[in-house]
Design an enzyme around this catalytic site. Structure first.
Site, mmCIF file in Angstrom:
data_model
loop_
_atom_site.group_PDB
_atom_site.id
_atom_site.type_symbol
_atom_site.label_atom_id
_atom_site.label_comp_id
_atom_site.label_asym_id
_atom_site.label_seq_id
_atom_site.Cartn_x
_atom_site.Cartn_y
_atom_site.Cartn_z
ATOM 1 N N TYR A 126 2.644 9.298 -11.442
ATOM 2 C CA TYR A 126 1.680 8.665 -10.527
ATOM 3 C C TYR A 126 0.678 7.820 -11.315
ATOM 4 O O TYR A 126 0.422 6.660 -10.986
ATOM 5 C CB TYR A 126 0.961 9.746 -9.711
ATOM 6 C CG TYR A 126 0.055 9.185 -8.624
ATOM 7 C CD1 TYR A 126 0.588 8.721 -7.423
ATOM 8 C CD2 TYR A 126 -1.325 9.117 -8.795
ATOM 9 C CE1 TYR A 126 -0.228 8.207 -6.421
ATOM 10 C CE2 TYR A 126 -2.150 8.611 -7.801
ATOM 11 C CZ TYR A 126 -1.596 8.156 -6.611
ATOM 12 O OH TYR A 126 -2.417 7.639 -5.625
ATOM 13 N N SER A 174 -5.279 3.033 -7.793
ATOM 14 C CA SER A 174 -5.971 4.306 -7.554
ATOM 15 C C SER A 174 -6.993 4.550 -8.654
ATOM 16 O O SER A 174 -6.844 4.056 -9.773
ATOM 17 C CB SER A 174 -4.963 5.456 -7.565
ATOM 18 O OG SER A 174 -5.630 6.695 -7.626
ATOM 19 N N ASN A 228 0.793 -1.230 0.000
ATOM 20 C CA ASN A 228 0.000 0.000 0.000
ATOM 21 C C ASN A 228 0.826 1.283 0.000
ATOM 22 O O ASN A 228 0.335 2.324 -0.428
ATOM 23 C CB ASN A 228 -0.922 -0.054 1.231
ATOM 24 C CG ASN A 228 -1.509 1.269 1.571
ATOM 25 O OD1 ASN A 228 -2.453 1.709 0.918
ATOM 26 N ND2 ASN A 228 -0.950 1.940 2.564
ATOM 27 N N ALA A 266 0.956 6.567 -14.333
ATOM 28 C CA ALA A 266 1.614 5.415 -14.955
ATOM 29 C C ALA A 266 1.888 4.331 -13.913
ATOM 30 O O ALA A 266 1.687 3.135 -14.167
ATOM 31 C CB ALA A 266 2.912 5.853 -15.620
ATOM 32 N N SER A 267 2.314 4.745 -12.716
ATOM 33 C CA SER A 267 2.617 3.747 -11.684
ATOM 34 C C SER A 267 1.355 3.010 -11.252
ATOM 35 O O SER A 267 1.369 1.792 -11.063
ATOM 36 C CB SER A 267 3.289 4.411 -10.471
ATOM 37 O OG SER A 267 2.377 5.201 -9.726
ATOM 38 N N LYS A 268 0.245 3.745 -11.123
ATOM 39 C CA LYS A 268 -0.986 3.114 -10.628
ATOM 40 C C LYS A 268 -1.608 2.205 -11.686
ATOM 41 O O LYS A 268 -2.233 1.189 -11.368
ATOM 42 C CB LYS A 268 -1.971 4.183 -10.161
ATOM 43 C CG LYS A 268 -1.499 4.932 -8.904
ATOM 44 C CD LYS A 268 -1.338 3.973 -7.731
ATOM 45 C CE LYS A 268 -0.800 4.635 -6.486
ATOM 46 N NZ LYS A 268 -0.673 3.695 -5.353
#
Ligand code: NAD
Length: 226
Positions: free
Chosen positions: A156, A143, A90, A158-160
Protein backbone atom coordinates in the site's frame (compact mmCIF):
# COMPACT_ATOMS: atom_id res chain seq x y z
CA UNK A 1 -22.13 29.65 -11.76
CA UNK A 2 -21.34 26.15 -10.52
CA UNK A 3 -17.66 25.25 -10.72
CA UNK A 4 -18.08 22.23 -13.03
CA UNK A 5 -20.99 23.48 -15.14
CA UNK A 6 -20.77 21.83 -18.58
CA UNK A 7 -17.72 19.75 -17.60
CA UNK A 8 -17.48 15.99 -18.14
CA UNK A 9 -15.91 13.95 -15.35
CA UNK A 10 -14.94 10.32 -14.75
CA UNK A 11 -14.76 9.08 -11.14
CA UNK A 12 -13.34 5.68 -10.15
CA UNK A 13 -14.25 3.89 -6.93
CA UNK A 14 -17.56 5.77 -6.96
CA UNK A 15 -19.63 3.16 -5.10
CA UNK A 16 -18.24 4.01 -1.67
CA UNK A 17 -16.34 6.44 0.53
CA UNK A 18 -14.29 9.26 -1.00
CA UNK A 19 -15.28 8.36 -4.58
CA UNK A 20 -18.98 8.40 -3.74
CA UNK A 21 -18.66 11.71 -1.85
CA UNK A 22 -16.75 13.24 -4.75
CA UNK A 23 -19.29 12.04 -7.33
CA UNK A 24 -22.05 13.78 -5.35
CA UNK A 25 -19.99 16.97 -5.00
CA UNK A 26 -19.15 17.00 -8.74
CA UNK A 27 -22.86 16.54 -9.51
CA UNK A 28 -23.76 19.47 -7.25
CA UNK A 29 -21.16 21.53 -9.11
CA UNK A 30 -22.80 20.79 -12.48
CA UNK A 31 -20.66 18.00 -14.03
CA UNK A 32 -21.86 15.16 -16.25
CA UNK A 33 -20.44 11.97 -14.83
CA UNK A 34 -19.22 8.50 -15.68
CA UNK A 35 -18.83 6.43 -12.52
CA UNK A 36 -16.75 3.25 -12.31
CA UNK A 37 -16.63 0.59 -9.60
CA UNK A 38 -16.52 -3.16 -9.04
CA UNK A 39 -19.61 -3.16 -6.79
CA UNK A 40 -22.56 -3.02 -9.17
CA UNK A 41 -25.38 -2.48 -6.69
CA UNK A 42 -23.67 0.24 -4.66
CA UNK A 43 -22.50 1.92 -7.88
CA UNK A 44 -26.12 2.19 -9.05
CA UNK A 45 -27.07 3.65 -5.63
CA UNK A 46 -24.48 6.41 -6.10
CA UNK A 47 -25.71 6.98 -9.67
CA UNK A 48 -29.29 7.33 -8.41
CA UNK A 49 -28.18 9.97 -5.88
CA UNK A 50 -26.23 11.80 -8.58
CA UNK A 51 -29.28 11.86 -10.86
CA UNK A 52 -31.44 13.16 -8.00
CA UNK A 53 -29.09 16.15 -7.95
CA UNK A 54 -29.98 16.76 -11.60
CA UNK A 55 -26.73 15.49 -13.14
CA UNK A 56 -26.45 13.18 -16.16
CA UNK A 57 -24.68 9.99 -15.23
CA UNK A 58 -23.44 6.73 -16.80
CA UNK A 59 -21.98 3.75 -14.95
CA UNK A 60 -19.37 1.11 -15.78
CA UNK A 61 -19.08 -1.89 -13.48
CA UNK A 62 -15.57 -3.24 -13.80
CA UNK A 63 -12.04 -3.57 -12.47
CA UNK A 64 -9.97 -0.41 -13.00
CA UNK A 65 -6.77 -2.45 -13.18
CA UNK A 66 -8.00 -3.96 -16.47
CA UNK A 67 -7.46 -2.01 -19.71
CA UNK A 68 -10.86 -3.16 -21.01
CA UNK A 69 -12.68 -1.41 -18.13
CA UNK A 70 -10.81 1.82 -18.81
CA UNK A 71 -11.48 1.55 -22.55
CA UNK A 72 -15.19 0.92 -21.97
CA UNK A 73 -15.54 3.86 -19.58
CA UNK A 74 -13.61 6.41 -21.64
CA UNK A 75 -15.18 5.46 -24.98
CA UNK A 76 -18.67 5.51 -23.39
CA UNK A 77 -17.98 8.97 -21.96
CA UNK A 78 -16.70 10.34 -25.27
CA UNK A 79 -19.60 8.80 -27.19
CA UNK A 80 -22.35 9.93 -24.82
CA UNK A 81 -21.03 13.26 -23.53
CA UNK A 82 -18.51 14.35 -26.20
CA UNK A 83 -15.16 14.13 -24.35
CA UNK A 84 -13.50 14.12 -20.93
CA UNK A 85 -12.46 17.19 -18.91
CA UNK A 86 -11.85 15.78 -15.42
CA UNK A 87 -10.69 12.41 -14.11
CA UNK A 88 -10.69 11.46 -10.43
CA UNK A 89 -8.51 8.33 -10.22
CA UNK A 90 -9.54 7.21 -6.77
CA UNK A 91 -10.35 3.47 -6.61
CA UNK A 92 -7.96 1.72 -4.27
CA UNK A 93 -7.54 -1.14 -1.83
CA UNK A 94 -5.72 -1.46 1.48
CA UNK A 95 -5.62 -5.13 2.47
CA UNK A 96 -4.58 -6.04 5.97
CA UNK A 97 -0.96 -6.52 5.20
CA UNK A 98 2.07 -8.12 6.67
CA UNK A 99 5.67 -7.04 6.90
CA UNK A 100 7.63 -7.37 3.67
CA UNK A 101 9.03 -10.87 4.29
CA UNK A 102 5.47 -12.25 4.45
CA UNK A 103 3.97 -10.49 1.41
CA UNK A 104 3.31 -12.87 -1.51
CA UNK A 105 3.90 -11.98 -5.16
CA UNK A 106 0.14 -12.08 -5.79
CA UNK A 107 -0.65 -9.74 -2.88
CA UNK A 108 1.99 -7.25 -4.04
CA UNK A 109 0.80 -7.40 -7.67
CA UNK A 110 -2.88 -6.94 -6.80
CA UNK A 111 -2.30 -3.83 -4.66
CA UNK A 112 0.08 -2.27 -7.20
CA UNK A 113 -2.30 -3.11 -10.10
CA UNK A 114 -5.41 -1.66 -8.47
CA UNK A 115 -3.81 1.36 -6.79
CA UNK A 116 -1.13 2.41 -9.31
CA UNK A 117 -1.34 0.61 -12.66
CA UNK A 118 -5.03 1.59 -12.94
CA UNK A 119 -3.97 5.26 -12.88
CA UNK A 120 -1.34 4.67 -15.58
CA UNK A 121 -3.98 2.94 -17.73
CA UNK A 122 -6.54 5.70 -17.23
CA UNK A 123 -4.09 8.55 -17.85
CA UNK A 124 -2.68 6.91 -20.97
CA UNK A 125 -6.18 6.51 -22.42
CA UNK A 126 -7.66 9.83 -21.33
CA UNK A 127 -4.84 12.30 -22.05
CA UNK A 128 -5.31 12.20 -25.85
CA UNK A 129 -9.04 12.89 -25.27
CA UNK A 130 -8.20 15.86 -23.04
CA UNK A 131 -5.73 17.22 -25.59
CA UNK A 132 -8.51 17.25 -28.23
CA UNK A 133 -10.43 19.63 -25.92
CA UNK A 134 -7.42 21.86 -25.15
CA UNK A 135 -6.68 20.42 -21.69
CA UNK A 136 -8.18 18.91 -18.58
CA UNK A 137 -7.63 18.03 -14.95
CA UNK A 138 -6.50 14.69 -13.48
CA UNK A 139 -6.67 14.13 -9.73
CA UNK A 140 -5.05 10.99 -8.30
CA UNK A 141 -5.76 9.75 -4.78
CA UNK A 142 -2.52 9.03 -2.93
CA UNK A 143 -2.49 8.91 0.89
CA UNK A 144 -0.87 10.20 4.05
CA UNK A 145 0.74 6.73 4.01
CA UNK A 146 2.95 7.86 1.10
CA UNK A 147 4.63 10.21 3.58
CA UNK A 148 4.15 8.71 7.06
CA UNK A 149 3.65 4.99 7.11
CA UNK A 150 3.28 2.22 9.65
CA UNK A 151 4.88 -1.22 9.82
CA UNK A 152 2.93 -3.78 7.81
CA UNK A 153 1.65 -1.72 4.86
CA UNK A 154 4.40 -2.60 2.35
CA UNK A 155 2.51 -2.72 -0.93
CA UNK A 156 0.00 0.00 0.00
CA UNK A 157 2.74 2.45 0.99
CA UNK A 158 4.75 1.71 -2.16
CA UNK A 159 1.68 2.12 -4.37
CA UNK A 160 0.70 5.44 -2.79
CA UNK A 161 4.26 6.82 -3.09
CA UNK A 162 4.36 5.62 -6.71
CA UNK A 163 1.24 7.67 -7.43
CA UNK A 164 3.14 10.83 -6.43
CA UNK A 165 5.88 10.07 -8.99
CA UNK A 166 3.39 9.26 -11.75
CA UNK A 167 1.47 12.45 -10.99
CA UNK A 168 4.59 14.67 -11.11
CA UNK A 169 5.75 13.18 -14.40
CA UNK A 170 2.38 13.73 -16.08
CA UNK A 171 2.15 17.25 -14.64
CA UNK A 172 5.51 18.36 -16.08
CA UNK A 173 4.98 16.57 -19.40
CA UNK A 174 1.60 18.13 -20.16
CA UNK A 175 1.70 21.48 -18.30
CA UNK A 176 2.13 23.51 -21.48
CA UNK A 177 -0.70 21.64 -23.20
CA UNK A 178 -3.25 22.57 -20.57
CA UNK A 179 -3.48 19.36 -18.59
CA UNK A 180 -3.14 19.70 -14.82
CA UNK A 181 -2.28 16.56 -12.88
CA UNK A 182 -2.45 16.64 -9.09
CA UNK A 183 -2.45 14.12 -6.29
CA UNK A 184 -4.37 14.37 -3.04
CA UNK A 185 -3.04 12.67 0.08
CA UNK A 186 -5.96 12.27 2.48
CA UNK A 187 -5.34 11.47 6.11
CA UNK A 188 -7.80 9.16 7.87
CA UNK A 189 -11.30 9.41 6.42
CA UNK A 190 -14.39 7.68 7.78
CA UNK A 191 -15.11 5.14 5.01
CA UNK A 192 -15.75 1.43 4.54
CA UNK A 193 -12.01 0.92 4.00
CA UNK A 194 -11.20 2.01 7.54
CA UNK A 195 -14.18 0.23 9.06
CA UNK A 196 -12.84 -3.00 7.49
CA UNK A 197 -9.33 -2.23 8.76
CA UNK A 198 -10.63 -1.58 12.29
CA UNK A 199 -12.53 -4.88 12.23
CA UNK A 200 -9.38 -6.73 11.10
CA UNK A 201 -7.34 -5.10 13.89
CA UNK A 202 -9.95 -6.06 16.49
CA UNK A 203 -12.00 -2.87 16.80
CA UNK A 204 -11.86 0.92 16.38
CA UNK A 205 -9.94 1.18 19.67
CA UNK A 206 -6.99 -0.53 17.97
CA UNK A 207 -7.07 1.87 15.01
CA UNK A 208 -7.27 5.13 16.94
CA UNK A 209 -3.66 5.11 18.23
CA UNK A 210 -2.43 4.87 14.60
CA UNK A 211 -4.77 7.66 13.51
CA UNK A 212 -3.63 9.86 16.40
CA UNK A 213 0.03 9.49 15.37
CA UNK A 214 -0.62 10.61 11.79
CA UNK A 215 -3.55 13.01 12.27
CA UNK A 216 -3.24 15.39 15.23
CA UNK A 217 -7.02 15.93 15.14
CA UNK A 218 -7.18 12.45 16.69
CA UNK A 219 -10.27 11.35 14.75
CA UNK A 220 -11.26 10.50 11.22
CA UNK A 221 -12.69 13.20 8.96
CA UNK A 222 -15.79 12.83 6.77
CA UNK A 223 -15.66 12.39 2.99
CA UNK A 224 -17.13 15.88 2.78
CA UNK A 225 -14.19 17.36 4.75
CA UNK A 226 -11.88 15.45 2.42
P1 NAD B 1 -13.72 2.53 0.08
O1 NAD B 1 -13.35 1.09 0.26
O2 NAD B 1 -14.85 3.09 0.89
O3 NAD B 1 -14.00 2.84 -1.47
C1 NAD B 1 -13.15 2.35 -2.46
C2 NAD B 1 -14.00 2.01 -3.68
O4 NAD B 1 -13.11 1.55 -4.71
C3 NAD B 1 -14.99 0.86 -3.40
O5 NAD B 1 -16.27 1.21 -3.84
C4 NAD B 1 -14.42 -0.31 -4.17
O6 NAD B 1 -15.40 -1.21 -4.64
C5 NAD B 1 -13.70 0.40 -5.31
N1 NAD B 1 -12.67 -0.44 -5.89
C6 NAD B 1 -11.71 -1.14 -5.22
N2 NAD B 1 -10.97 -1.83 -6.10
C7 NAD B 1 -11.49 -1.59 -7.33
C8 NAD B 1 -11.15 -2.04 -8.64
N3 NAD B 1 -10.16 -2.89 -8.86
N4 NAD B 1 -11.89 -1.57 -9.68
C9 NAD B 1 -12.91 -0.72 -9.48
N5 NAD B 1 -13.27 -0.26 -8.26
C10 NAD B 1 -12.57 -0.70 -7.21
O7 NAD B 1 -12.38 3.32 0.35
P2 NAD B 1 -12.05 4.89 0.50
O8 NAD B 1 -11.57 5.07 1.89
O9 NAD B 1 -13.14 5.74 -0.04
O10 NAD B 1 -10.76 4.96 -0.44
C11 NAD B 1 -10.76 5.66 -1.68
C12 NAD B 1 -9.32 6.00 -2.03
O11 NAD B 1 -8.80 6.86 -1.02
C13 NAD B 1 -8.38 4.79 -2.07
O12 NAD B 1 -7.45 4.96 -3.13
C14 NAD B 1 -7.67 4.86 -0.73
O13 NAD B 1 -6.41 4.23 -0.77
C15 NAD B 1 -7.57 6.35 -0.57
N6 NAD B 1 -7.37 6.82 0.81
C16 NAD B 1 -8.30 6.57 1.78
C17 NAD B 1 -8.09 7.06 3.06
C18 NAD B 1 -9.07 6.81 4.18
O14 NAD B 1 -8.74 7.13 5.34
N7 NAD B 1 -10.25 6.28 3.93
C19 NAD B 1 -6.93 7.80 3.34
C20 NAD B 1 -6.02 8.04 2.33
C21 NAD B 1 -6.26 7.56 1.06
Amino acid sequence: MRRLEGKIAVVTGAASGIGRGTALLFAEEGAKLTLIDLQAEKLEETAAEVRKLGAECRTVCGDVSKPETIEEAVSLTVREFGGVDVVFNNAGIMPSEKIIVDVTDDEWDRVLDVNLKSMFLMCRRVIPEMLKRGGGSIINTSSVMAHLTEPGYTAYTASKAGILGLTREIAVTYAEQGIRCNAIAPGWVDTEMNRRLAADLGGMDKLYPIIKKQQPLGRMISTRDC
